[in-house]
Design an enzyme around this catalytic site. Sequence first.
Site, PDB file in Angstrom:
ATOM      1  N   ASP A   9       6.281   0.930   6.760  1.00  0.00           N
ATOM      2  CA  ASP A   9       4.786   0.609   6.608  1.00  0.00           C
ATOM      3  C   ASP A   9       4.302   1.742   5.661  1.00  0.00           C
ATOM      4  O   ASP A   9       3.705   2.944   6.277  1.00  0.00           O
ATOM      5  CB  ASP A   9       4.006   0.719   8.018  1.00  0.00           C
ATOM      6  CG  ASP A   9       2.656   0.360   8.083  1.00  0.00           C
ATOM      7  OD1 ASP A   9       2.117  -0.144   6.919  1.00  0.00           O
ATOM      8  OD2 ASP A   9       1.845   0.762   8.899  1.00  0.00           O
TER       9      ASP A   9
ATOM     10  N   HIS B  88       0.768  -1.307   0.067  1.00  0.00           N
ATOM     11  CA  HIS B  88      -0.071  -0.040  -0.091  1.00  0.00           C
ATOM     12  C   HIS B  88       0.660   1.240  -0.175  1.00  0.00           C
ATOM     13  O   HIS B  88       1.895   1.291   0.705  1.00  0.00           O
ATOM     14  CB  HIS B  88      -0.742   0.063   1.094  1.00  0.00           C
ATOM     15  CG  HIS B  88      -0.620  -0.066   2.431  1.00  0.00           C
ATOM     16  ND1 HIS B  88      -0.188   1.390   3.185  1.00  0.00           N
ATOM     17  CD2 HIS B  88      -0.151  -0.958   3.665  1.00  0.00           C
ATOM     18  CE1 HIS B  88       0.333   1.003   4.375  1.00  0.00           C
ATOM     19  NE2 HIS B  88       0.098  -0.382   4.503  1.00  0.00           N
TER      20      HIS B  88
ATOM     21  N   GLU C 297      -4.992   2.135   2.466  1.00  0.00           N
ATOM     22  CA  GLU C 297      -5.098   0.904   3.529  1.00  0.00           C
ATOM     23  C   GLU C 297      -5.258   1.267   4.857  1.00  0.00           C
ATOM     24  O   GLU C 297      -6.086   0.593   5.493  1.00  0.00           O
ATOM     25  CB  GLU C 297      -4.031   0.131   3.385  1.00  0.00           C
ATOM     26  CG  GLU C 297      -3.808  -1.273   3.771  1.00  0.00           C
ATOM     27  CD  GLU C 297      -3.195  -0.874   5.303  1.00  0.00           C
ATOM     28  OE1 GLU C 297      -3.376  -2.160   6.001  1.00  0.00           O
ATOM     29  OE2 GLU C 297      -2.900  -0.125   5.569  1.00  0.00           O
ATOM     30  N   GLU C 298      -4.565   2.367   5.261  1.00  0.00           N
ATOM     31  CA  GLU C 298      -4.459   2.424   6.697  1.00  0.00           C
ATOM     32  C   GLU C 298      -5.667   2.960   7.341  1.00  0.00           C
ATOM     33  O   GLU C 298      -6.074   2.578   8.584  1.00  0.00           O
ATOM     34  CB  GLU C 298      -3.448   3.693   6.973  1.00  0.00           C
ATOM     35  CG  GLU C 298      -1.961   3.243   6.625  1.00  0.00           C
ATOM     36  CD  GLU C 298      -1.416   2.204   7.498  1.00  0.00           C
ATOM     37  OE1 GLU C 298      -2.165   1.711   8.645  1.00  0.00           O
ATOM     38  OE2 GLU C 298      -0.360   1.750   7.522  1.00  0.00           O
TER      39      GLU C 298
ATOM     40  N   ASP D 109       3.031  -6.294   3.695  1.00  0.00           N
ATOM     41  CA  ASP D 109       2.729  -5.413   4.682  1.00  0.00           C
ATOM     42  C   ASP D 109       3.032  -5.812   6.094  1.00  0.00           C
ATOM     43  O   ASP D 109       2.207  -5.330   7.323  1.00  0.00           O
ATOM     44  CB  ASP D 109       1.198  -4.993   4.511  1.00  0.00           C
ATOM     45  CG  ASP D 109       0.813  -3.653   5.255  1.00  0.00           C
ATOM     46  OD1 ASP D 109       1.751  -2.878   5.540  1.00  0.00           O
ATOM     47  OD2 ASP D 109      -0.226  -3.599   5.467  1.00  0.00           O
TER      48      ASP D 109
ATOM     49  N   HIS E 272       3.868   3.127  12.908  1.00  0.00           N
ATOM     50  CA  HIS E 272       2.969   4.222  13.096  1.00  0.00           C
ATOM     51  C   HIS E 272       3.645   5.276  14.062  1.00  0.00           C
ATOM     52  O   HIS E 272       2.602   6.044  14.675  1.00  0.00           O
ATOM     53  CB  HIS E 272       1.538   3.673  13.775  1.00  0.00           C
ATOM     54  CG  HIS E 272       0.662   2.953  12.795  1.00  0.00           C
ATOM     55  ND1 HIS E 272      -0.425   2.393  13.103  1.00  0.00           N
ATOM     56  CD2 HIS E 272       0.926   2.381  11.485  1.00  0.00           C
ATOM     57  CE1 HIS E 272      -0.980   1.637  12.104  1.00  0.00           C
ATOM     58  NE2 HIS E 272      -0.028   1.672  11.255  1.00  0.00           N
TER      59      HIS E 272
END
Length: 481
Positions: free
Chosen positions: A305, A293, A339-340, A367, A439
């Site tokens: 990520d 992604h 995606e997130e 991922d 994140h």
Amino acid sequence: MRRTIVAAITGATVLTASCIGICGAGEGQTDPAMRETLSRIRVAAINSDWAWRELARLTDEIGPRLSGSPGHAAAITQVADAMRALGARVTLQPAKVQHWVRGEERAELVRYPGRPDGLTQRLHLTALGGSSATPPSGLEAPVIVVRNFDELKAHAADVRGKIVLFDSHFDQHLADNGHAGEAYGQAGEYRFRGPSEAAALGAAAALVRSIGGADFRLPHTGLTRWKEHQSPIPAGALAAEDADMIVRLAAAGQVSMKLVLTPQTLPDADSANVIADWPGTDLPDEYIVVSGHLDSWDLGTGATDDGVGVIGAAGVIQVLQQLNLHARRTIRFIGWTNEENGSRGAKAYFDSVSAKLNAQCAAIESDDGAGRSLGIVAAVTKDSLPTLHPVADALSPLGATVIEPREGEVGADIEPLQTAGVPGFAPLVDSRHYFDYHHTAADTLDKVDRANFYSQIATMAVLAFYLADLPDCLPRVPVTR
């Protein structure tokens, strides 16, 4: 990555390349020409620096790529242009995406047992995606600490007007023993659902202990979900150390906090999946999807990520272009959008192919961070597993020999395809320390080891070409409801 539940390993035995010599002739064996081709693909993948240069551009020149942001749009352009330059057939598939933007983020403890007059304690926190805003000047309220949903229910009468803190710990012991995804799924429930459950009881705001395994006072952002027709409340993630401090202080008496969060939810924005086809020779209308992604959270630069995943998947096409190799089927790269915090890209793609799902022969998604490849995760029928032995054999010089059977989702974006029965795959990677920086502002290029990155590209390239050149698609996976 926003996977909520990591699928359990099935009862099947984990397979490795050591099985190749003893599993018998027939299915799972491969001819010398294919063996030599897969070896060439592996070698080319671990020796090309194309993907590293593209990853550096994505992270250093563009940086954060939250859906709807200028960075997200720039990333779509970068990857589409790079794939065109390789000679792939590129399509931008439109999708409307959520557009949530972060604002001011401040918090401090203003009352607590033992506080000297005039002192406050500044906290390290970040808003969760989907959070609403406090008043511009903030809100001040007592904090109530709960460890789980049962404790929240037990204190339901005390929640109204308070700030609820969910103190659920990431289990690093699980992560250290190869189950980081399970640790993330367990602690993640309180980020995914906690603020909504607190809001339903009248909480003024909700905070969660950050989901992660490192102790660097880093707040970890991510999506939180709201019930249908529910009004969101301010929601954030506290650095683990700050959550611990509040728990200690609250054990001695009442703690009050001043909280300022000013995010905004803007109208949906125009976006797109980047689709790049590397045409097949005999069955060009059948597809093997290889993907990652393009969007990321906005605190760091999205290197692990999912810069590694999406650029690694793009690197599959580059390797095949370098070697001038085309399989029987088309290998389709997809750089997923959103995606997130919404999976609108996954929905758009599924809707576009739902009438011809038989043409979607398999789907691969990367991922799970930037760790070294250990093999592949395979959500396939049990009878299909021997067919994959040559992949493990080809990857044995890298030590990526494990074929791990899974049930259910192996990637958030390919989940709709898997739910319809399409076999799903992912690189099996060492993720013991993925959630140290997941994140956070520390998700940057320096966290990526080149050799590990290249091992993932090699894994996806060998797997994608092998699947694309099989005489027949793998059997559909029975759908269980």
